[in-house]
Design an enzyme around this catalytic site. Structure first.
Site, short mmCIF file in Angstrom:
data_model
loop_
_atom_site.label_atom_id
_atom_site.label_comp_id
_atom_site.label_asym_id
_atom_site.label_seq_id
_atom_site.Cartn_x
_atom_site.Cartn_y
_atom_site.Cartn_z
N ARG A 166 -27.73 94.79 -5.29
CA ARG A 166 -29.08 94.64 -5.85
C ARG A 166 -29.45 93.17 -5.79
O ARG A 166 -28.66 92.32 -5.42
CB ARG A 166 -29.11 95.14 -7.30
N GLY A 167 -30.70 92.88 -6.21
CA GLY A 167 -31.21 91.51 -6.17
C GLY A 167 -31.94 91.26 -4.87
O GLY A 167 -31.42 91.53 -3.78
N ALA A 168 -33.16 90.75 -4.98
CA ALA A 168 -34.06 90.68 -3.83
C ALA A 168 -33.45 90.03 -2.59
O ALA A 168 -33.43 90.64 -1.51
CB ALA A 168 -35.36 89.97 -4.22
N ARG A 174 -35.58 101.03 -1.83
CA ARG A 174 -36.19 100.46 -3.04
C ARG A 174 -37.50 99.83 -2.62
O ARG A 174 -37.52 98.87 -1.84
CB ARG A 174 -35.27 99.44 -3.71
N ASP A 217 -38.98 89.86 -7.16
CA ASP A 217 -38.71 90.86 -6.12
C ASP A 217 -39.84 90.95 -5.11
O ASP A 217 -39.63 91.39 -3.99
CB ASP A 217 -38.47 92.22 -6.76
N ASN A 254 -41.19 91.26 -11.04
CA ASN A 254 -39.80 90.96 -11.36
C ASN A 254 -39.30 92.02 -12.33
O ASN A 254 -40.04 92.88 -12.78
CB ASN A 254 -39.68 89.55 -11.97
N LYS A 255 -38.01 91.96 -12.63
CA LYS A 255 -37.40 92.95 -13.51
C LYS A 255 -38.23 93.16 -14.76
O LYS A 255 -38.70 92.20 -15.38
CB LYS A 255 -36.00 92.46 -13.90
#
Length: 381
Positions: free
Chosen positions: A64-66, A98, A253, A263-264
């Site tokens: 995960r993580g952009a 995603r 993201d 973002n989250k």
């Protein structure tokens, strides 16, 4: 407030297990991931032998993580090519795994484009597969280099906004080496401040619903010897009110052309709090996260996650009984609203920090000029 003190000024970053790597064992190439769903209890690697396995790893948040999703997407295309699978089919599946993180489609597109160009030029599947792998490795290397430059620009901005050091930084979700080819985005700035002796405290939001701050950012902060404190997301307001936050640093993201930042989920409320309390809200992200094809925040597709991520809690090595494989914390049948991201409008963003420098104030014109300048520099090299 209780403090956890740490040594300052030393590079204490452990070698650790890389978040992603390409390997070529005798039975064929694989993409190896550090399974982030198992952290911090255990460090377990996940071996993907084909694109569908990597798609599932992306959807389950094992990777995960952009920025890292971009790297994973590129390696996924290379893996499909090297193992003789349909590259277009693999690329489409990876890109759709995603929808909010634009880096994923950038990485997939870059490796797929290299594959198709080589195939058209040489007509050789082996050469095309090698070209896709070379593109993935180049993206991996470039992201590591970008991480270092973002940390440099971000710390310079912090020192400009908050002269004197002793920064107390609040961060949300996870933006360290677990999301990057290097040391991360927002977390890398805090880490650079720590090494320079200018970080007084890293405030770590636990980050609901998957506790990626508690499980991952705290894990990285502890391994790096940083002074940090974990808080529940809904305690951030009291922390601002107490005057304990000097700056908010978050990743992204997707950044729309107008400067809106996805973002989250939970980032937008922090931006509102920061504005009310006159605290800088700084977004740190590589230029690959800026998407000129998305005009504004309303055009960003926000991923909706399964409800059981809210109604259940998962923990490694604990017996699970819920429908989603977790421990139920809500009555059976409870409906849950679970967006993975929220969108912060540009007027609430103090600055966007990239590997090519910072933009402040955040406007469509300033972002476009930064992207254009980066393309000119790349073309001239």
């Amino acid at each position: 407030m209780a403090d956890q003190y740490a040594q300052i000024g030393e590079d204490k970053r452990p070698a650790g297990i890389p978040a992603i790597r390409w390997e070529e064992p005798p039975e064929g190439p694989v993409v190896v991931l550090l399974d982030q769903t198992r952290l911090p209890a255990e460090e377990v690697e996940l071996v993907c032998t084909d694109a569908p396995a990597l798609v599932e790893a992306i959807r389950s948040l094992s990777v995960r993580g952009a920025p890292l999703l971009g790297i994973a997407g590129a390696y996924g295309v290379a893996l499909a090519a090297a193992r003789g699978f349909d590259v277009d089919e693999a690329a489409a599946a990876l890109e759709g795994a995603r929808p909010t993180a634009v880096n994923l489609s950038v990485g997939v597109g870059r490796a797929a484009s290299a594959y198709r160009s080589a195939l058209a030029a040489e007509g050789d599947l082996g050469a095309a597969a090698a070209a896709a792998l070379a593109a993935a490795r180049a993206l991996h290397r470039e992201d590591a280099e970008a991480s270092g430059r973002m940390a440099e620009h971000g710390l310079a901005l912090l020192d400009e906004l908050l002269p004197g050091g002793g920064h107390r930084i609040l961060t949300h979700c996870n933006t360290g080496a677990l999301v990057s080819g290097g040391e991360g985005t927002a977390f890398a700035v805090a880490l650079r401040a720590h090494r320079a002796g200018r970080l007084r405290r890293l405030w770590v939001d636990e980050t609901r619903p998957l506790l990626q701050g508690a499980r991952l950012t705290a894990y990285e902060a502890a391994r790096s010897g940083m002074a940090y404190t974990l808080l529940t997301d809904n305690a951030a307001g009291s922390l601002f009110a107490a005057g304990e936050v000097d700056a908010v640093l978050v990743g992204a993201d997707r950044i729309a052309a107008d400067g809106s930042v996805a973002n989250k989920v939970g980032s937008y409320p922090l931006a509102v709090l920061a504005r009310y309390h006159h605290v800088p809200f700084i977004v740190v992200a590589p230029l690959t996260t800026v998407d000129p094809r998305t005009p504004d925040g309303a055009a960003i597709e926000v991923e909706q996650r399964p409800g059981y991520e809210v109604t259940e809690v998962t923990a490694p090595q604990v017996p699970m009984t819920g429908a989603g494989g977790g421990i139920p914390v809500a009555p059976l049948g409870t409906q849950a609203y679970n967006p993975a991201f929220d969108v912060t409008p540009p007027e609430l963003v103090t600055a966007v920090v990239t590997e090519e420098g910072a933009v402040s104030p955040v406007t469509a014109e300033a972002l476009a000029e930064l992207c254009a300048r980066s393309r000119r520099v790349t073309t001239s090299q």
